[in-house]
Motif scaffolding. Structure first.
Motif, PDB file in Angstrom:
ATOM      1  N   PRO A   4       0.850  -1.136   0.178  1.00  0.00           N
ATOM      2  CA  PRO A   4      -0.376  -0.046  -0.057  1.00  0.00           C
ATOM      3  C   PRO A   4       1.287   1.370  -0.132  1.00  0.00           C
ATOM      4  O   PRO A   4       1.983   1.418   0.403  1.00  0.00           O
ATOM      5  CB  PRO A   4      -0.787  -0.099   1.138  1.00  0.00           C
ATOM      6  N   THR A  46      -4.859  -9.517   7.454  1.00  0.00           N
ATOM      7  CA  THR A  46      -5.535 -10.161   8.126  1.00  0.00           C
ATOM      8  C   THR A  46      -6.353 -11.331   7.290  1.00  0.00           C
ATOM      9  O   THR A  46      -7.096 -11.451   7.082  1.00  0.00           O
ATOM     10  CB  THR A  46      -6.124  -9.802   9.155  1.00  0.00           C
ATOM     11  N   GLY A  47      -5.313 -11.266   5.863  1.00  0.00           N
ATOM     12  CA  GLY A  47      -6.614 -11.825   5.314  1.00  0.00           C
ATOM     13  C   GLY A  47      -5.770 -13.409   5.767  1.00  0.00           C
ATOM     14  O   GLY A  47      -4.611 -13.879   6.987  1.00  0.00           O
ATOM     15  N   SER A  48      -5.668 -14.599   4.748  1.00  0.00           N
ATOM     16  CA  SER A  48      -5.091 -15.623   4.714  1.00  0.00           C
ATOM     17  C   SER A  48      -3.634 -15.947   5.345  1.00  0.00           C
ATOM     18  O   SER A  48      -2.955 -16.715   6.082  1.00  0.00           O
ATOM     19  CB  SER A  48      -4.921 -16.960   3.720  1.00  0.00           C
ATOM     20  N   THR A  49      -3.456 -14.890   4.603  1.00  0.00           N
ATOM     21  CA  THR A  49      -1.345 -14.589   4.875  1.00  0.00           C
ATOM     22  C   THR A  49      -0.931 -14.720   6.425  1.00  0.00           C
ATOM     23  O   THR A  49      -0.259 -14.938   6.859  1.00  0.00           O
ATOM     24  CB  THR A  49      -0.775 -13.742   3.780  1.00  0.00           C
ATOM     25  N   ARG A  58      -7.624  -3.795   9.155  1.00  0.00           N
ATOM     26  CA  ARG A  58      -8.583  -2.991   9.163  1.00  0.00           C
ATOM     27  C   ARG A  58      -9.913  -4.003   8.616  1.00  0.00           C
ATOM     28  O   ARG A  58     -10.728  -2.863   9.137  1.00  0.00           O
ATOM     29  CB  ARG A  58      -8.022  -2.662   7.398  1.00  0.00           C
ATOM     30  N   THR A  59      -9.506  -5.260   8.425  1.00  0.00           N
ATOM     31  CA  THR A  59     -11.253  -5.623   7.937  1.00  0.00           C
ATOM     32  C   THR A  59     -11.250  -7.257   9.259  1.00  0.00           C
ATOM     33  O   THR A  59      -9.800  -7.966   9.034  1.00  0.00           O
ATOM     34  CB  THR A  59     -11.632  -6.418   6.755  1.00  0.00           C
ATOM     35  N   LYS A  90     -15.340 -13.545   1.511  1.00  0.00           N
ATOM     36  CA  LYS A  90     -13.796 -13.437   0.920  1.00  0.00           C
ATOM     37  C   LYS A  90     -13.113 -14.968   1.327  1.00  0.00           C
ATOM     38  O   LYS A  90     -14.066 -15.905   1.326  1.00  0.00           O
ATOM     39  CB  LYS A  90     -13.213 -12.275   2.052  1.00  0.00           C
ATOM     40  N   ARG A  91     -11.956 -14.975   0.547  1.00  0.00           N
ATOM     41  CA  ARG A  91     -11.543 -16.534   0.676  1.00  0.00           C
ATOM     42  C   ARG A  91     -11.588 -16.938   2.098  1.00  0.00           C
ATOM     43  O   ARG A  91     -10.382 -16.494   3.006  1.00  0.00           O
ATOM     44  CB  ARG A  91     -10.119 -16.635   0.197  1.00  0.00           C
ATOM     45  N   GLY A 124      -1.575  -8.835   0.853  1.00  0.00           N
ATOM     46  CA  GLY A 124      -1.764  -9.209  -0.417  1.00  0.00           C
ATOM     47  C   GLY A 124      -1.643  -9.069  -1.991  1.00  0.00           C
ATOM     48  O   GLY A 124      -0.633  -8.620  -1.841  1.00  0.00           O
ATOM     49  N   TRP A 130     -10.306  -9.036  -2.434  1.00  0.00           N
ATOM     50  CA  TRP A 130      -9.018  -8.884  -3.703  1.00  0.00           C
ATOM     51  C   TRP A 130      -9.849  -9.409  -4.920  1.00  0.00           C
ATOM     52  O   TRP A 130      -9.859  -9.492  -6.032  1.00  0.00           O
ATOM     53  CB  TRP A 130      -8.139  -9.064  -3.194  1.00  0.00           C
TER      54      TRP A 130
HETATM   55  P1  NA7 Z   1      -5.919 -10.776   0.965  1.00  0.00           P
HETATM   56  O1  NA7 Z   1      -6.800 -11.980   1.181  1.00  0.00           O
HETATM   57  O2  NA7 Z   1      -6.125 -10.008  -0.193  1.00  0.00           O
HETATM   58  O3  NA7 Z   1      -5.229  -9.783   2.205  1.00  0.00           O
HETATM   59  C1  NA7 Z   1      -4.355  -9.004   2.613  1.00  0.00           C
HETATM   60  C2  NA7 Z   1      -5.391  -8.299   4.188  1.00  0.00           C
HETATM   61  O4  NA7 Z   1      -4.052  -6.797   4.063  1.00  0.00           O
HETATM   62  C3  NA7 Z   1      -5.999  -7.934   3.828  1.00  0.00           C
HETATM   63  O5  NA7 Z   1      -6.812  -8.177   5.627  1.00  0.00           O
HETATM   64  C4  NA7 Z   1      -6.527  -6.368   3.989  1.00  0.00           C
HETATM   65  O6  NA7 Z   1      -7.682  -5.865   4.320  1.00  0.00           O
HETATM   66  C5  NA7 Z   1      -5.109  -5.791   4.023  1.00  0.00           C
HETATM   67  N1  NA7 Z   1      -4.911  -4.844   3.624  1.00  0.00           N
HETATM   68  C6  NA7 Z   1      -4.860  -4.164   2.422  1.00  0.00           C
HETATM   69  N2  NA7 Z   1      -4.046  -2.885   1.720  1.00  0.00           N
HETATM   70  C7  NA7 Z   1      -4.181  -2.537   2.991  1.00  0.00           C
HETATM   71  C8  NA7 Z   1      -4.075  -1.065   3.517  1.00  0.00           C
HETATM   72  N3  NA7 Z   1      -3.849  -0.025   2.671  1.00  0.00           N
HETATM   73  N4  NA7 Z   1      -4.309  -1.070   5.088  1.00  0.00           N
HETATM   74  C9  NA7 Z   1      -4.304  -2.125   5.379  1.00  0.00           C
HETATM   75  N5  NA7 Z   1      -5.020  -3.536   5.663  1.00  0.00           N
HETATM   76  C10 NA7 Z   1      -4.318  -3.615   4.197  1.00  0.00           C
HETATM   77  O7  NA7 Z   1      -4.316 -11.444   0.808  1.00  0.00           O
HETATM   78  P2  NA7 Z   1      -3.367 -12.665   1.659  1.00  0.00           P
HETATM   79  O8  NA7 Z   1      -2.526 -12.504   1.005  1.00  0.00           O
HETATM   80  O9  NA7 Z   1      -3.862 -12.210   3.132  1.00  0.00           O
HETATM   81  O10 NA7 Z   1      -4.165 -13.933   0.787  1.00  0.00           O
HETATM   82  C11 NA7 Z   1      -4.174 -13.730  -0.869  1.00  0.00           C
HETATM   83  C12 NA7 Z   1      -4.302 -15.291  -1.023  1.00  0.00           C
HETATM   84  O11 NA7 Z   1      -3.291 -16.227  -0.778  1.00  0.00           O
HETATM   85  C13 NA7 Z   1      -5.601 -15.844  -0.387  1.00  0.00           C
HETATM   86  O12 NA7 Z   1      -6.856 -15.343  -0.646  1.00  0.00           O
HETATM   87  C14 NA7 Z   1      -4.995 -17.683  -0.652  1.00  0.00           C
HETATM   88  O13 NA7 Z   1      -5.613 -18.032  -1.523  1.00  0.00           O
HETATM   89  C15 NA7 Z   1      -3.537 -17.351  -0.768  1.00  0.00           C
HETATM   90  P3  NA7 Z   1      -8.906  -5.523   3.814  1.00  0.00           P
HETATM   91  O14 NA7 Z   1      -9.510  -7.442   3.907  1.00  0.00           O
HETATM   92  O15 NA7 Z   1      -8.286  -5.290   2.079  1.00  0.00           O
HETATM   93  O16 NA7 Z   1      -9.928  -4.435   4.485  1.00  0.00           O
END
Ligand code: NA7
Length: 547
Positions: free
Chosen positions: A161, A196-199, A219-220, A338-339, A391, A505
């Motif tokens: 970001p 706080t996505g999968s990674t 964030r989410t 979401k995933r 992500g 995403w």
């Molecule tokens: P994800 O699932 O896209 O998660 C990214 C995380 O980063 C998610 O919590 C986002 O919050 C957060 N995010 C992204 N940009 C920002 C900014 N600018 N500020 C704060 N937080 C942010 O990616 P992953 O790598 O975890 O997983 C990707 C795939 O890899 C997964 O689906 C599996 O298939 C394996 P948000 O939810 O966007 O508010």
């Protein structure tokens, strides 16, 4: 094998010409090379940016990284021999084991001799007169081919970001998708993790084990189900070895290509007590199987709400501090929209003394200072290391990063200005002989990837064989077929709860300025496989084939 309808004079000045060029040496690129070279006898070159095979696993070596498909389903099925000789050690292997597997495949089938490593593709331009794709690399080499296959993966373009101040940060920062191969030492360090996505959910518990302090910037809020990883028993390994056909049959029948089927039961067709017992059992089983607890979890909001209640209650039960638990359980989207992450001790990590949670939806990050992260309220979080688990520019990012131009110099960026338009996820109108492996418009990320990859690679191989046997030189989709497919992709998504997560995403919502279009095909892998097979059987209906 001779190429058809190619102006040889037009290409002889190039450094090298091939029947097919493949971009990427991950699961898709390796199998595509094998099929085109060894089954069709084509001259093929794979161009790979990394120094080795592995694709996503080559880059994603962050702490806690693991596959979330079960190992016995996260592998190729095309070779009986390969299936029988490889034994996975764990239910959810990490990058070292998956890399060993992919290197084993590459060596067994002698693939590396046709892969050019450390070779980043900058552009691919279609020359209509010569009917070739002219591909240029970052160091200015050019090669040409009749067929171009993008095997670039769906999650390869890291999203860092644009937060003001990062350049002046005096600590170290890393994105999980470009993790240093030598690892990162968190010992005694104050670490901030964004995402706080999968990674992020996989990384946090492992980072917290050695860091002096870990601050999680959320964030989410997200759901997560325990993975329940562990070693495979010898009995299970033997069962895998002897039951390839049965496992493959199940994966092909399953909506998401996993080695299990969804339950036939609807969530609201049972009593609350029965439902609770089914969820408890699914929670104990863990992993993505939880999503299969009821047939309608992603197709009915009411059914989904029962899973939401169960999963939020689990968070509140695990996390001891009620304020932290409330922030973690304050999830604003349906389960699996979401995933769905799977974890090892993610929520438990917030019970550690050295871990804090900052809700950056309530108090957003304002900037990165030389000493750490500052939020809008003026709170400062001093840090030695920032981990971006933020992500990827998913599905289209890696394709659009290259300057891909089809007929009449039409750029892919322009063709996809309103979102990724294509026909059955395989080809784009105006880009003859270019095929995408598991790109947008196909089940791809909604499916267990190797299953989706094998289906695409085999379809592309059969298609190229068909062209050559019929003395044809080009294939591209008709505009009307693209329009109809885009409508089907939208309809399939709208029949599920998936588009309801507005920040997903899958919708491109994580990347500023990216068009908000639901990208993968959500109609199910089994159904999609039949659509693709029918198209081919009907003389490639919806495609224009020409000499
Ligand atoms: P994800 O699932 O896209 O998660 C990214 C995380 O980063 C998610 O919590 C986002 O919050 C957060 N995010 C992204 N940009 C920002 C900014 N600018 N500020 C704060 N937080 C942010 O990616 P992953 O790598 O975890 O997983 C990707 C795939 O890899 C997964 O689906 C599996 O298939 C394996 P948000 O939810 O966007 O508010």
């Amino acid at each position: 094998m001779a190429t058809t309808s190619i102006d040889k004079n037009a290409v002889k000045s190039e450094s090298s010409h091939f029947d097919a060029l493949v971009i990427g040496a991950g699961f898709s690129g390796l199998y595509q090379l094998l099929c085109l070279r060894d089954r069709l006898g084509l001259s093929v070159k794979v161009l790979e940016a990394g120094a080795g095979v592995g694709g996503t696993w080559y880059w994603n070596r962050y702490p806690g990284a693991r596959c979330d498909s079960e190992s016995h389903s996260y592998c190729y099925t095309f070779s009986e021999d390969l299936w029988k000789e490889w034994e996975w050690s764990e239910k959810y292997p990490g990058p070292p084991e998956i890399m060993r597997y992919l290197n084993h495949v590459a060596d067994k089938f002698d693939l590396k001799r046709d892969i050019r490593f450390n070779t980043k593709v900058e552009s691919a331009h279609y020359d209509e007169k010569a009917n070739v794709w002219r591909v240029t690399t970052a160091i200015g080499e050019t090669c040409t081919a009749q067929f171009l296959i993008t095997a670039v993966g769906c999650l390869s373009t890291a999203n860092v970001p644009d937060i003001p101040g990062l350049d002046a940060f005096q600590g170290k920062w890393y994105h999980t998708g470009h993790w240093p191969h030598e690892g990162v030492d968190f010992n005694g360090k104050r670490v901030g993790q964004i995402g706080t996505g999968s990674t992020g959910i996989q990384a946090a518990p492992v980072i917290a084990e050695t860091a002096r302090h870990l601050t999680m910037f959320q964030r989410t809020a997200n759901y997560s189900v325990p993975a329940r990883n562990g070693p495979l028993t010898p009995e299970f390994s033997h069962w895998i070895r002897d039951n390839k056909d049965e496992i493959q049959k199940t994966m092909r029948a399953a909506v998401n290509g996993h080695p299990f089927l969804l339950s036939e039961t609807l969530a609201l067709s049972v009593t609350p007590q029965e439902r609770e017992a089914i969820y408890e059992k699914a929670w104990e089983t863990g992993g993505l199987r939880f999503r299969g607890a009821f047939r309608d979890l992603v197709t009915s909001n009411e059914a989904n709400a029962t899973a939401v209640t169960f999963l939020k209650r689990k968070i509140r039960e695990i996390v001891k501090d009620p304020v932290t638990a409330e922030k973690l359980a304050n999830i604003d989207h349906p389960y699996a929209a979401k995933r769905p992450p799977i974890d090892t001790d993610y929520f438990e990590t917030f019970n550690r003394d050295n871990v804090d949670l900052v809700d950056i939806r309530a108090d957003p990050i304002e900037c990165i200072t030389p000493a750490g992260i500052r939020t809008k309220s003026g709170a400062d979080y001093p840090l030695d290391i920032i981990v971006f688990a933020t992500g990827f520019d998913g599905m289209t990012g890696s394709l659009l990063k290259m300057d891909i131009r089809g007929r009449d110099d039409l750029s892919l960026k322009k063709a996809w200005a309103a979102g990724p338009r294509n026909y059955i996820g395989l080809q784009v109108a105006g880009f003859p002989n270019m095929f995408m492996v598991t790109g947008p418009g196909s089940p791809s990320v909604l499916c267990n990837m190797p299953v989706a990859i094998e289906q695409h690679v085999e379809w592309i191989t059969d298609c190229i064989a068909h062209l050559r046997n019929a003395g044809l030189a080009r294939i591209e989709p008709e505009e009307e077929a693209v329009d109809s497919w885009v409508a089907q992709v939208n309809a399939a998504a709208n029949a599920t709860v998936l588009p309801q997560a507005k920040h997903s995403w899958y919708l491109g919502a994580n990347i500023p300025g990216k068009p908000r279009v639901f990208m993968p095909y959500a109609g199910g892998m089994a159904h999609y496989r039949k659509i693709c097979a029918d198209v081919a059987a009907n003389n490639y209906q919806g495609f224009k084939l020409s000499a």
